[in-house]
Design an enzyme around this catalytic site. Sequence first.
Site, mmCIF file in Angstrom:
data_model
loop_
_atom_site.group_PDB
_atom_site.id
_atom_site.type_symbol
_atom_site.label_atom_id
_atom_site.label_comp_id
_atom_site.label_asym_id
_atom_site.label_seq_id
_atom_site.Cartn_x
_atom_site.Cartn_y
_atom_site.Cartn_z
ATOM 1 C CG HIS A 113 31.423 -59.175 71.839
ATOM 2 N ND1 HIS A 113 30.753 -58.525 72.850
ATOM 3 C CD2 HIS A 113 31.848 -60.354 72.374
ATOM 4 C CE1 HIS A 113 30.779 -59.278 73.954
ATOM 5 N NE2 HIS A 113 31.441 -60.376 73.690
ATOM 6 C CB CYS A 143 33.505 -69.919 48.707
ATOM 7 S SG CYS A 143 32.023 -69.420 49.620
ATOM 8 C CB ALA A 224 33.017 -42.570 79.037
HETATM 9 C C1 BJW Z 1 28.229 -45.221 80.411
HETATM 10 C C2 BJW Z 1 27.769 -44.139 79.717
HETATM 11 C C3 BJW Z 1 28.640 -43.072 79.637
HETATM 12 C C4 BJW Z 1 26.204 -45.539 79.654
HETATM 13 N N1 BJW Z 1 29.839 -43.139 80.212
HETATM 14 N N2 BJW Z 1 29.418 -45.282 80.984
HETATM 15 C C5 BJW Z 1 28.530 -67.662 82.158
HETATM 16 C C6 BJW Z 1 29.821 -67.832 81.672
HETATM 17 C C7 BJW Z 1 30.084 -67.786 80.289
HETATM 18 C C8 BJW Z 1 29.050 -67.560 79.377
HETATM 19 C C9 BJW Z 1 27.774 -67.411 79.860
HETATM 20 C C10 BJW Z 1 27.521 -67.456 81.218
HETATM 21 N N3 BJW Z 1 26.196 -67.284 81.378
HETATM 22 C C11 BJW Z 1 25.657 -67.113 80.166
HETATM 23 C C12 BJW Z 1 26.582 -67.168 79.209
HETATM 24 C C13 BJW Z 1 26.341 -67.005 77.746
HETATM 25 C C14 BJW Z 1 26.307 -65.592 77.214
HETATM 26 C C15 BJW Z 1 26.046 -64.562 78.296
HETATM 27 O O1 BJW Z 1 26.930 -63.952 78.851
HETATM 28 N N4 BJW Z 1 24.788 -64.303 78.602
HETATM 29 C C16 BJW Z 1 24.452 -63.313 79.641
HETATM 30 C C17 BJW Z 1 23.317 -62.436 79.152
HETATM 31 C C18 BJW Z 1 24.209 -64.018 80.937
HETATM 32 N N5 BJW Z 1 27.555 -65.303 76.533
HETATM 33 C C19 BJW Z 1 27.777 -65.703 75.300
HETATM 34 O O2 BJW Z 1 26.950 -66.368 74.662
HETATM 35 C C20 BJW Z 1 29.103 -65.346 74.690
HETATM 36 N N6 BJW Z 1 29.761 -66.493 74.199
HETATM 37 C C21 BJW Z 1 30.206 -67.461 75.013
HETATM 38 O O3 BJW Z 1 30.006 -67.470 76.212
HETATM 39 O O4 BJW Z 1 30.953 -68.409 74.348
HETATM 40 C C22 BJW Z 1 31.312 -69.577 75.041
HETATM 41 C C23 BJW Z 1 30.247 -70.563 74.736
HETATM 42 C C24 BJW Z 1 30.014 -70.912 73.433
HETATM 43 C C25 BJW Z 1 29.043 -71.838 73.153
HETATM 44 C C26 BJW Z 1 28.303 -72.378 74.192
HETATM 45 C C27 BJW Z 1 28.540 -71.993 75.498
HETATM 46 C C28 BJW Z 1 29.522 -71.083 75.783
HETATM 47 C C29 BJW Z 1 28.915 -64.417 73.488
HETATM 48 C C30 BJW Z 1 28.368 -63.096 73.881
HETATM 49 C C31 BJW Z 1 28.129 -62.238 72.646
HETATM 50 C C32 BJW Z 1 27.517 -60.904 72.989
HETATM 51 N N7 BJW Z 1 27.098 -60.255 71.800
HETATM 52 C C33 BJW Z 1 26.582 -58.884 71.895
HETATM 53 C C34 BJW Z 1 26.105 -58.478 70.492
HETATM 54 C C35 BJW Z 1 27.327 -58.222 69.591
HETATM 55 C C36 BJW Z 1 26.945 -57.752 68.231
HETATM 56 C C37 BJW Z 1 26.136 -56.480 68.251
HETATM 57 O O5 BJW Z 1 26.649 -55.384 68.616
HETATM 58 O O6 BJW Z 1 24.959 -56.565 67.875
HETATM 59 O O7 BJW Z 1 27.598 -58.011 72.369
HETATM 60 S S1 BJW Z 1 25.270 -58.681 73.115
HETATM 61 C C38 BJW Z 1 25.778 -57.078 73.631
HETATM 62 O O8 BJW Z 1 26.212 -57.133 75.029
HETATM 63 C C39 BJW Z 1 27.046 -56.736 72.809
HETATM 64 C C40 BJW Z 1 27.911 -56.085 73.839
HETATM 65 O O9 BJW Z 1 29.275 -56.158 73.428
HETATM 66 C C41 BJW Z 1 27.624 -56.887 75.084
HETATM 67 C C42 BJW Z 1 27.981 -56.158 76.363
HETATM 68 O O10 BJW Z 1 27.174 -55.051 76.542
HETATM 69 P P1 BJW Z 1 27.774 -53.693 77.160
HETATM 70 O O11 BJW Z 1 28.712 -53.093 76.205
HETATM 71 O O12 BJW Z 1 28.250 -53.944 78.524
HETATM 72 O O13 BJW Z 1 26.468 -52.758 77.159
HETATM 73 P P2 BJW Z 1 25.366 -52.553 78.285
HETATM 74 O O14 BJW Z 1 24.258 -51.784 77.665
HETATM 75 O O15 BJW Z 1 25.028 -53.810 78.958
HETATM 76 O O16 BJW Z 1 26.094 -51.625 79.384
HETATM 77 C C43 BJW Z 1 26.478 -50.288 79.080
HETATM 78 C C44 BJW Z 1 27.124 -49.708 80.336
HETATM 79 O O17 BJW Z 1 27.633 -48.418 80.014
HETATM 80 C C45 BJW Z 1 26.149 -49.520 81.510
HETATM 81 O O18 BJW Z 1 26.744 -49.998 82.717
HETATM 82 C C46 BJW Z 1 25.952 -48.002 81.598
HETATM 83 O O19 BJW Z 1 25.786 -47.525 82.930
HETATM 84 C C47 BJW Z 1 27.256 -47.513 81.027
HETATM 85 N N8 BJW Z 1 27.163 -46.200 80.391
HETATM 86 N N9 BJW Z 1 26.452 -44.427 79.274
HETATM 87 C C48 BJW Z 1 30.159 -44.283 80.904
HETATM 88 N N10 BJW Z 1 28.272 -41.934 78.986
#
Ligand code: BJW
Length: 238
Positions: A113, A143, A224
Amino acid sequence: MTARPHNIVILTGSGISAESGVATFRDKDGVWAKYDYREVATPEGFAADPALVHRFYNDRRRGLSSVAPNAAHFALGELEAGVVARGGAVTLITQNVDDLHERAGSKNLLHMHGEISKSQCAACGDIRECGDDLSVALACPVCERAGALRPYVVWFGEMPRFMDEALDAIASADLFVSIGTSGSVYPAAGFVSDARRAGAPAMELNLEPSENAHLFTDSRYGPATKIVPAWVRELLGG
Ligand code: BJW
């Protein structure tokens, strides 16, 4: 789980950085509780209000200078060194845009990401470290186009980085491990299914069961900084 896996693929999410003081996204006090993701983490949001998006990432980029890797990041650095020393490989795929894994010694690392410390020029594609805040007034150093610089991060609707490398590593893994991610964002959330289809066991290490918990063959739940070092000790000692 195989007794001594040689080809380990690890996916990390924001939960691994939580105890370093970096906010997760979907937890109660997470980033999306304060900001609307459509405004700050989509190409459409950036087009509508680039100054707001720059402020959002500038604040988070500045925040990184006051946080440090925790015991879980360091344990993964030690795991990679230990597995490589015995002829194996660890591929660390992180969804995190922070640099805590590299600061803790991980080398074979894919930032799927992006990286918040870098800028990307929407006009020429140049990617580089941005020492300072980004703004709409800045010109690209390559550029020279004004207003084209954006944070080097992957927004919703954009293609994640290093997908070929990530999927190749998963296809030949003998263990897949997911740490600190809710399993709600694709394609990362689908990696566990890819690994299982390729025949690898899959382990979840998280504070609580993720949305994909049922897909894993093994799991440990807790902070973690406790469960990751304990798991690494077992793996390297065994
Ligand atoms: C602990 C803890 C401790 C707490 N110890 N644990 C089906 C298939 C494919 C794609 C899609 C689909 N359905 C929808 C989509 C599209 C979309 C998507 O997934 N949407 C969903 C919401 C449904 N995906 C995309 O758009 C992606 N691109 C894509 O699919 O490209 C193909 C495509 C292109 C064009 C058209 C169509 C398809 C891109 C996704 C980009 C995500 N970007 C972000 C922001 C990044 C920049 C930034 O930082 O600002 O990435 S969003 C945000 O979520 C960030 C993270 O990397 C990502 C994941 O979040 P994460 O890390 O899991 O955080 P949390 O808060 O959700 O979870 C934290 C966990 O930690 C929890 O479980 C806690 O319990 C735990 N925890 N403390 C251990 N101490």
